[in-house]
Enzyme design. Structure first.
Site, PDB file in Angstrom:
ATOM      1  N   ASP A  67      -9.140  -7.280  -2.227  1.00  0.00           N
ATOM      2  CA  ASP A  67      -9.288  -6.768  -0.870  1.00  0.00           C
ATOM      3  C   ASP A  67     -10.374  -5.697  -0.782  1.00  0.00           C
ATOM      4  OD1 ASP A  67      -7.871  -4.893  -2.335  1.00  0.00           O
ATOM      5  OD2 ASP A  67      -6.036  -5.057  -1.166  1.00  0.00           O
ATOM      6  N   HIS A 138       3.765  -4.472  -0.030  1.00  0.00           N
ATOM      7  CA  HIS A 138       2.576  -5.295   0.186  1.00  0.00           C
ATOM      8  C   HIS A 138       1.890  -5.660  -1.127  1.00  0.00           C
ATOM      9  CE1 HIS A 138      -0.172  -1.525   0.947  1.00  0.00           C
ATOM     10  NE2 HIS A 138      -0.419  -1.979  -0.263  1.00  0.00           N
ATOM     11  N   GLU A 143       0.335  -6.981   4.455  1.00  0.00           N
ATOM     12  CA  GLU A 143       1.387  -6.072   4.890  1.00  0.00           C
ATOM     13  C   GLU A 143       2.620  -6.862   5.332  1.00  0.00           C
ATOM     14  OE1 GLU A 143       1.069  -2.975   4.403  1.00  0.00           O
ATOM     15  OE2 GLU A 143      -0.715  -2.084   5.302  1.00  0.00           O
TER      16      GLU A 143
HETATM   17  C1  GLP Z   1      -3.389  -0.624  -1.910  1.00  0.00           C
HETATM   18  C2  GLP Z   1      -4.060  -1.930  -2.372  1.00  0.00           C
HETATM   19  C3  GLP Z   1      -3.115  -2.772  -3.165  1.00  0.00           C
HETATM   20  C4  GLP Z   1      -2.431  -1.912  -4.190  1.00  0.00           C
HETATM   21  C5  GLP Z   1      -1.500  -0.966  -3.496  1.00  0.00           C
HETATM   22  C6  GLP Z   1      -0.801   0.008  -4.430  1.00  0.00           C
HETATM   23  O1  GLP Z   1      -3.098  -0.640  -0.567  1.00  0.00           O
HETATM   24  N1  GLP Z   1      -4.630  -2.690  -1.319  1.00  0.00           N
HETATM   25  O2  GLP Z   1      -3.830  -3.853  -3.748  1.00  0.00           O
HETATM   26  O3  GLP Z   1      -1.689  -2.700  -5.084  1.00  0.00           O
HETATM   27  O4  GLP Z   1      -2.175  -0.241  -2.485  1.00  0.00           O
HETATM   28  O5  GLP Z   1      -1.620   1.062  -4.764  1.00  0.00           O
HETATM   29  P1  GLP Z   1      -1.362   2.075  -5.932  1.00  0.00           P
HETATM   30  O6  GLP Z   1      -1.555   1.315  -7.194  1.00  0.00           O
HETATM   31  O7  GLP Z   1      -2.384   3.151  -5.742  1.00  0.00           O
HETATM   32  O8  GLP Z   1       0.041   2.575  -5.784  1.00  0.00           O
END
Ligand code: GLP
Length: 241
Positions: A67, A138, A143
């Site tokens: 993404d 998500h 979402e």
């Molecule tokens: C973001 C990304 C995801 C990721 C998630 C968790 O929104 N788009 O791909 O897995 O949040 O993030 P983190 O690893 O910083 O907790």
């Protein structure tokens, strides 16, 4: 679904890096689906170390990121382009033509999604898709409530997601409202999936994802239907299982 529980974040990261490394060693032209966020940073660090030791070669590896925020240039400090350069691509021998990240700058999101989809189709299936999980369940930027039939698309970010990253953007007003993400349909077409979660904040979403009902309210719960998923957790993320 195979669940591996490691003591801590370092253990989770090392196990994840080992699985990615096995994939690349077994198939040097592997197509990897890659995540961003805090969770995979040490996994990338481990992979960079393996590369520096001469154990891994990324020259034929093809990557597709999950993404990108819509509206951010590749140089924006919070862009996933920048994250990937800083955490992986600047340190290994992956080639630019093999690296794919959705274009967050485009005015024409529809055609950017279409061309990302076409790039993906050219390579057939992703060999190994690595995923993190958001506190609301998500994956990528799919979402709760996102259409599971979407291949690649422009999605609206939830308030929960935007508020969570607001401090990094210097306030909610600077957080993009939309993102381009690989959809659940594309993620589910991957041959293998690796889901990573670390820390207390991930305990409930992880439980919902792997033990709860399969529901659009928890996008990661769809992974229960995939035939080859490995979940790697640290103790804290596993604490509600
Ligand atoms: C973001 C990304 C995801 C990721 C998630 C968790 O929104 N788009 O791909 O897995 O949040 O993030 P983190 O690893 O910083 O907790």
């Amino acid at each position: 679904m195979r669940v591996i529980i490691k003591n801590d974040y370092r253990g989770m990261s090392r196990e994840a890096a080992r699985i990615v490394a096995h994939q690349v060693l077994a198939k040097p032209e592997s197509v990897l689906g890659l995540p961003t966020g805090d969770t995979p940073t040490m996994m990338y660090e481990e992979l960079v170390n393996m590369y520096k030791l001469g154990l891994l070669d990324f020259s034929r590896v093809v990557t597709f990121n999950l993404d990108e925020y819509y509206g951010l240039s590749p140089d924006h400090p919070q862009s996933y382009h920048r994250y990937m350069r800083e955490n992986l691509f600047d340190h290994v021998n992956a080639t630019n033509e093999n690296i794919h990240i959705p274009d967050g700058r485009t005015k024409d999101a529809k055609s950017a999604c279409k061309s990302y989809q076409e790039d993906l189709s050219r390579y057939g299936k992703i060999d190994l898709q690595v995923l993190g999980i958001g506190p609301n369940g998500h994956i990528g930027f799919n979402e709760p409530g996102t259409d599971w039939g979407m291949t690649v698309g422009l999605v609206r970010l939830s308030d929960t997601t935007r508020n969570r990253v607001a401090p990094r953007f210097g306030g909610i007003k600077n957080v993009p409202v939309h993102a381009i993400t690989m959809g659940i349909k594309t993620i589910m077409r991957s041959k293998k999936i690796l889901l990573l979660a670390s820390g207390k904040a991930k305990a409930i979403p992880t439980k919902r994802a792997i033990e709860g009902p399969i529901t659009e309210a928890v996008p990661a719960s769809v992974l229960q239907l995939h035939p080859d998923v490995t979940v790697i957790l640290d103790q804290e993320a596993a604490s509600q299982l």
